[in-house]
Design a protein around this motif. Structure first.
Motif, PDB file in Angstrom:
ATOM      1  N   SER A  61       0.952  -1.241  -0.021  1.00  0.00           N
ATOM      2  CA  SER A  61       0.143  -0.045  -0.088  1.00  0.00           C
ATOM      3  C   SER A  61       0.978   1.167  -0.112  1.00  0.00           C
ATOM      4  O   SER A  61       1.880   1.255   0.533  1.00  0.00           O
ATOM      5  N   ASN A  62       0.196   2.475  -0.563  1.00  0.00           N
ATOM      6  CA  ASN A  62       1.258   3.648  -0.436  1.00  0.00           C
ATOM      7  C   ASN A  62       0.602   4.555   0.504  1.00  0.00           C
ATOM      8  O   ASN A  62       0.660   5.644   0.950  1.00  0.00           O
ATOM      9  N   GLY A  63      -0.200   3.688   1.528  1.00  0.00           N
ATOM     10  CA  GLY A  63      -0.567   4.528   2.702  1.00  0.00           C
ATOM     11  C   GLY A  63      -2.319   5.078   2.751  1.00  0.00           C
ATOM     12  O   GLY A  63      -2.758   5.260   3.510  1.00  0.00           O
ATOM     13  N   THR A  64      -2.545   4.764   1.420  1.00  0.00           N
ATOM     14  CA  THR A  64      -4.044   5.082   1.189  1.00  0.00           C
ATOM     15  C   THR A  64      -4.643   3.978   0.619  1.00  0.00           C
ATOM     16  O   THR A  64      -5.845   3.468   0.917  1.00  0.00           O
ATOM     17  N   ASP A  65      -4.069   3.525  -0.786  1.00  0.00           N
ATOM     18  CA  ASP A  65      -4.543   2.325  -1.511  1.00  0.00           C
ATOM     19  C   ASP A  65      -3.942   1.166  -1.348  1.00  0.00           C
ATOM     20  O   ASP A  65      -2.523   1.359  -1.294  1.00  0.00           O
ATOM     21  N   VAL A  66      -4.458   0.213  -1.496  1.00  0.00           N
ATOM     22  CA  VAL A  66      -4.031  -1.215  -1.748  1.00  0.00           C
ATOM     23  C   VAL A  66      -3.273  -1.153  -3.238  1.00  0.00           C
ATOM     24  O   VAL A  66      -4.332  -1.136  -3.953  1.00  0.00           O
ATOM     25  N   MET A  67      -2.036  -1.310  -3.309  1.00  0.00           N
ATOM     26  CA  MET A  67      -1.352  -1.301  -4.774  1.00  0.00           C
ATOM     27  C   MET A  67      -1.506  -2.719  -5.374  1.00  0.00           C
ATOM     28  O   MET A  67      -1.990  -2.911  -6.685  1.00  0.00           O
ATOM     29  N   THR A  68      -1.126  -3.692  -4.768  1.00  0.00           N
ATOM     30  CA  THR A  68      -1.185  -5.042  -5.155  1.00  0.00           C
ATOM     31  C   THR A  68      -1.115  -5.924  -3.924  1.00  0.00           C
ATOM     32  O   THR A  68      -0.805  -5.437  -2.925  1.00  0.00           O
ATOM     33  N   THR A  69      -1.356  -7.380  -4.339  1.00  0.00           N
ATOM     34  CA  THR A  69      -1.225  -8.518  -3.269  1.00  0.00           C
ATOM     35  C   THR A  69      -0.171  -9.489  -3.899  1.00  0.00           C
ATOM     36  O   THR A  69      -0.537  -9.893  -4.977  1.00  0.00           O
ATOM     37  N   LEU A  70       0.782  -9.947  -3.142  1.00  0.00           N
ATOM     38  CA  LEU A  70       1.853 -10.706  -3.230  1.00  0.00           C
ATOM     39  C   LEU A  70       1.485 -12.165  -2.760  1.00  0.00           C
ATOM     40  O   LEU A  70       1.083 -12.196  -1.454  1.00  0.00           O
TER      41      LEU A  70
END
Length: 376
Positions: A345-354
């Protein structure tokens, strides 16, 4: 006066061992590092006479290290990382120069000297690092690599030129491109080709008020920057091409590699995934050692030499930046484990999941990271 204060790290997993023999952490030593007061003086730590010997000691230590990290033995990880980075550097350097770069077959045995800086037009106090690693590589029949820190922000597209008279001097700014919003070098392209093309001529004209000065070095290096515009409109590439061409005229043959391209190599993605997987332990060790450093060096600032890594609601800050294409602000990268997955996350949105179980290898997570640049 310097003082010596021992602050041994209390986290046993942070201790590095070579094979079965543990290597104790050195004591922190406070040093009073001062800029030389005289011209033609080089400040270096360690002493210049130690550089090749230190490099040999590092090579031997890592070659014999058998510690396992996420399924990789340190010695084999070193070999993999060196080859991947140097091969990518050879490709990029060939793009800058227009000539193929041949690497030696025995990469594991070669000493490797590295430095790095932002691709800005920097002063001799920074440039000397490039000359130093080049000479060290030549003296040891090794390799030298300059990392172009293009993940940092562009701070200015102008330089200051002395004007006026000796009695009433002042600075004026001369631009090599349009003023732009701050964003990472890797995403910055040349906005005004005419402004860029005429930069050295305008600087030379402005310096005519000082007839005792020789022709500025800029006049020698700028044609290479202009010529490289035909290959790439990235500002960092053009400035790197100009600097590298001048270094070659001085007999220096460093390899070049932008951080942005290094970060796309397999070993770097493995390294990032390893830190994501062990984010909590890494944060603990990072903050512990940072605290020790500040105590020894009496640093009160909470941002120097780097900030602490934070944690909130299970989100752990990692030592990476993240941003989307076109953004002018970088964000801290936070990670959070959810069963057999790790979210970024960038602190606001979840960018991806590994996909990353506790005991699995990192190959599946690496494949996901490889897709992020194409997703912006």
């Amino acid at each position: 006066m310097s003082s010596v204060t021992p602050f041994p790290c209390q986290n046993p997993d942070s201790r590095f061992d070579s094979g079965t023999k543990p290597v104790p952490e050195p004591e922190w030593v406070k040093q009073d590092l001062r800029v030389p007061k005289y011209d033609d003086v080089v400040f270096a730590r360690p002493d210049l006479s130690q550089i090749i010997g230190d490099a040999e000691a590092n090579r031997d230590m890592f070659q014999s290290c058998s510690r396992d990290r996420s399924g990789k033995i340190i010695s084999s990880l070193r070999s993999w990382a060196r080859r991947a980075v140097l091969e990518e550097a050879a490709r990029y350097t060939a793009e800058l120069t227009g000539s193929a770069v041949e690497l030696p077959a025995d990469l594991d045995e070669q000493l490797l000297f590295m430095t790095g800086h932002q691709p800005a037009l920097y002063h001799p106090g920074v440039w000397i690092k490039n000359l130093l690693i080049g000479k060290a590589a030549q003296q040891s029949a090794g390799l030298s690599l300059n990392l172009i820190v293009d993940n940092d922000l562009v701070s200015s597209t102008a330089i200051k030129i002395p004007q006026g008279t000796r009695d009433t001097p002042f600075f004026s700014e001369i631009s090599f491109d349009e003023t732009i919003k701050k964003k990472p070098w890797e995403e910055t392209t040349i906005q005004n080709e005419e402004l860029f093309r005429t930069f050295s001529a305008r600087v030379e004209k402005a310096l005519n008020v000082w007839p005792e000065l020789p022709t500025p070095l800029l006049c020698n290096i700028w044609p290479a920057a202009v010529a490289h515009m035909q290959k790439s409109d990235r500002l960092a590439d053009c400035l790197a091409a100009a600097r590298h061409a001048q270094e070659q005229r001085w007999g220096i043959e460093n390899l070049e590699l932008p951080i942005s391209r290094m970060c796309q190599t397999g070993p770097f993605l493995w390294f990032a995934c390893h830190l994501f997987k062990n984010a909590r332990a890494f944060r603990s060790t990072h903050n512990e050692v940072l605290s020790e450093y500040r105590k020894v060096n009496r640093v009160r600032s909470k941002t120097h030499p780097v900030p602490e890594l934070s944690e909130s609601d299970g989100w752990i800050e990692s030592p990476f930046w993240i941003w989307r294409t076109g953004e002018t602000r970088r964000h801290q990268l936070f990670v959070k484990r959810e069963q057999d997955q790790i979210q970024l996350s960038n602190g606001t949105d979840v960018m991806t999941t590994l996909p990353m179980g506790e005991n699995c290898d990192l190959s599946a997570a690496i494949e996901v990271l490889k897709q992020l640049p194409d997703q912006g």
